[in-house]
Scaffold this active site. Structure first.
Site, PDB file in Angstrom:
ATOM      1  N   THR A 217       0.723  -0.923  -0.123  1.00  0.00           N
ATOM      2  CA  THR A 217      -0.058  -0.051   0.032  1.00  0.00           C
ATOM      3  C   THR A 217       1.004   1.227   0.491  1.00  0.00           C
ATOM      4  O   THR A 217       2.479   1.030   0.313  1.00  0.00           O
ATOM      5  CB  THR A 217      -1.110   0.018   1.193  1.00  0.00           C
ATOM      6  OG1 THR A 217      -0.155   0.131   1.668  1.00  0.00           O
ATOM      7  CG2 THR A 217      -1.986  -1.326   1.290  1.00  0.00           C
ATOM      8  N   ASN A 219       0.904   4.763   1.526  1.00  0.00           N
ATOM      9  CA  ASN A 219       0.199   5.664   3.242  1.00  0.00           C
ATOM     10  C   ASN A 219       0.021   6.783   2.867  1.00  0.00           C
ATOM     11  O   ASN A 219       1.071   7.841   2.494  1.00  0.00           O
ATOM     12  CB  ASN A 219       1.525   5.270   4.375  1.00  0.00           C
ATOM     13  CG  ASN A 219       1.139   3.406   4.209  1.00  0.00           C
ATOM     14  OD1 ASN A 219      -0.054   2.749   3.622  1.00  0.00           O
ATOM     15  ND2 ASN A 219       2.398   3.077   5.047  1.00  0.00           N
ATOM     16  N   GLU A 264      -4.466   4.104   3.334  1.00  0.00           N
ATOM     17  CA  GLU A 264      -3.846   3.048   2.058  1.00  0.00           C
ATOM     18  C   GLU A 264      -4.613   3.020   1.011  1.00  0.00           C
ATOM     19  O   GLU A 264      -5.938   2.175   1.405  1.00  0.00           O
ATOM     20  CB  GLU A 264      -3.014   2.550   3.686  1.00  0.00           C
ATOM     21  CG  GLU A 264      -2.974   2.540   4.794  1.00  0.00           C
ATOM     22  CD  GLU A 264      -2.841   1.148   6.046  1.00  0.00           C
ATOM     23  OE1 GLU A 264      -1.593   0.713   6.267  1.00  0.00           O
ATOM     24  OE2 GLU A 264      -3.650   0.719   6.731  1.00  0.00           O
TER      25      GLU A 264
END
Length: 332
Positions: A217, A219, A264
């Site tokens: 992911t 962030n 995320e």
């Protein structure tokens, strides 16, 4: 300057830097946070007046938000920070924007001084367009009727645009958009805006836990005052000039650390490094609320389901609006 040419969009952040090319123009006045359908009715009226004339058309707005200035302990949750608001004003087809610094001192000027010193002496406007609820000057003494009378006395036109309503006959407002986002009602928020709500943020370094789970992911820190429900979203993301489908989680990761709130994003079919990149994230659908799982395995199983649902939501999303189409080409 070629009127309504996006490549010639002029920006001024004070009266001292107001460009000569916009003087004598038609001004649309308002805060324009979100540049939603109601705001665009005001902008559209100004553009309509300018069509076929030599008069430039520009917006006058204010930063920071007046309610934040008067109540800094409870700042307004912004739908569009200044740069995003300017981007939206640009794609609406205006010739430029004047963003005036809003202070308590500025709010305290008399309504007649606002008209004479700003609208007439500095901007030299030919016409002013505002919404039905716009007020200006000390103690909000500058009402729409006051502005209309001032225009008649000083020789500039005034158009007051009445409230814009949705299909349920409710007024379209920034407050309603914020409330919709806080409830996770992305469909209504986007309908009120007339485009898919978006934000732009730089990717931060994280703990790389998502990569270990098979879902790397990016962030993003949206700030604690972001008007957004925690949970899982289907998203469209632009970075490096390319668009990607994705699924995102907004929350505190209760299965792990219940830490700081982060957005995320996992991009489908993407291989590369997003650290320090700027992402523009458009919200398409809200899938479910934030949950705590009993095990990592249960979380991963749910993430698989979330990804499938996000792909389905993105595959069936409504056609893009005109504003959405114009936003496609904006950076990043």
């Amino acid at each position: 300057m070629s009127l309504r040419d996006p490549s010639k969009f002029l920006i001024a952040d004070s009266l001292d830097t107001f460009p000569q090319e916009l003087k004598g123009g038609i001004v649309a006045i308002g805060n324009f946070d979100g540049v939603h359908r109601g705001h665009r009715a005001v902008l559209g009226a100004a553009l309509g007046l300018g069509h076929g004339t030599h008069h430039p058309v520009f917006a006058m707005s204010f930063e920071p938000h007046p309610r934040t200035v008067f109540n800094p302990a409870k700042p307004v949750s912004r739908l569009t920070p200044p740069e995003q608001k300017l981007g939206l004003l640009k794609v609406c087809g205006l010739d430029g924007a004047l963003i005036l610094p809003f202070t308590k001192e500025f709010a305290g000027i008399e309504a007649n001084a606002f008209v004479q010193e700003i609208l007439i002496d500095t901007l030299g406007i030919s016409h002013a367009v505002t919404g039905y609820d716009f007020h200006f000057g000390r103690a909000r003494q500058g009402t729409p009727d006051y502005l209309r009378n001032a225009g008649a006395n000083h020789g500039f036109g005034v158009t007051i645009v009445q409230r814009e309503e949705d299909e349920g006959a409710e007024v379209i407002s920034s407050t309603r958009v914020r409330d919709s986002l806080r409830r996770g009602d992305i469909v209504q928020a986007n309908a009120l805006l007339g485009y898919r709500w978006f934000f732009e943020k730089s990717v931060q370094h994280g703990d790389k836990r998502g990569r270990d789970l098979g879902y790397p992911t990016a962030n993003l820190n949206l700030g604690e005052d972001t008007p957004l429900q925690r949970g899982i979203y289907a998203v469209k993301v632009k970075t490096g000039g390319q668009w990607y489908d994705g699924v995102a989680s907004y929350g505190r990761r209760p299965t792990f650390d219940n830490g700081a709130t982060l957005f995320e994003v996992h991009l489908f079919d993407f291989n590369g490094d997003l650290y320090d990149a700027t992402l523009r994230v458009h919200l398409v659908a809200y899938l479910r609320g934030e949950e705590k799982f009993d095990s990592v395995e249960a979380l991963v199983t749910q993430m698989d389901t979330d990804s499938e649902e996000a792909r389905a939501a993105l595959a069936s999303m409504q056609p893009l609006s005109d504003i959405d189409m114009k936003l496609l080409d904006l950076a990043p």
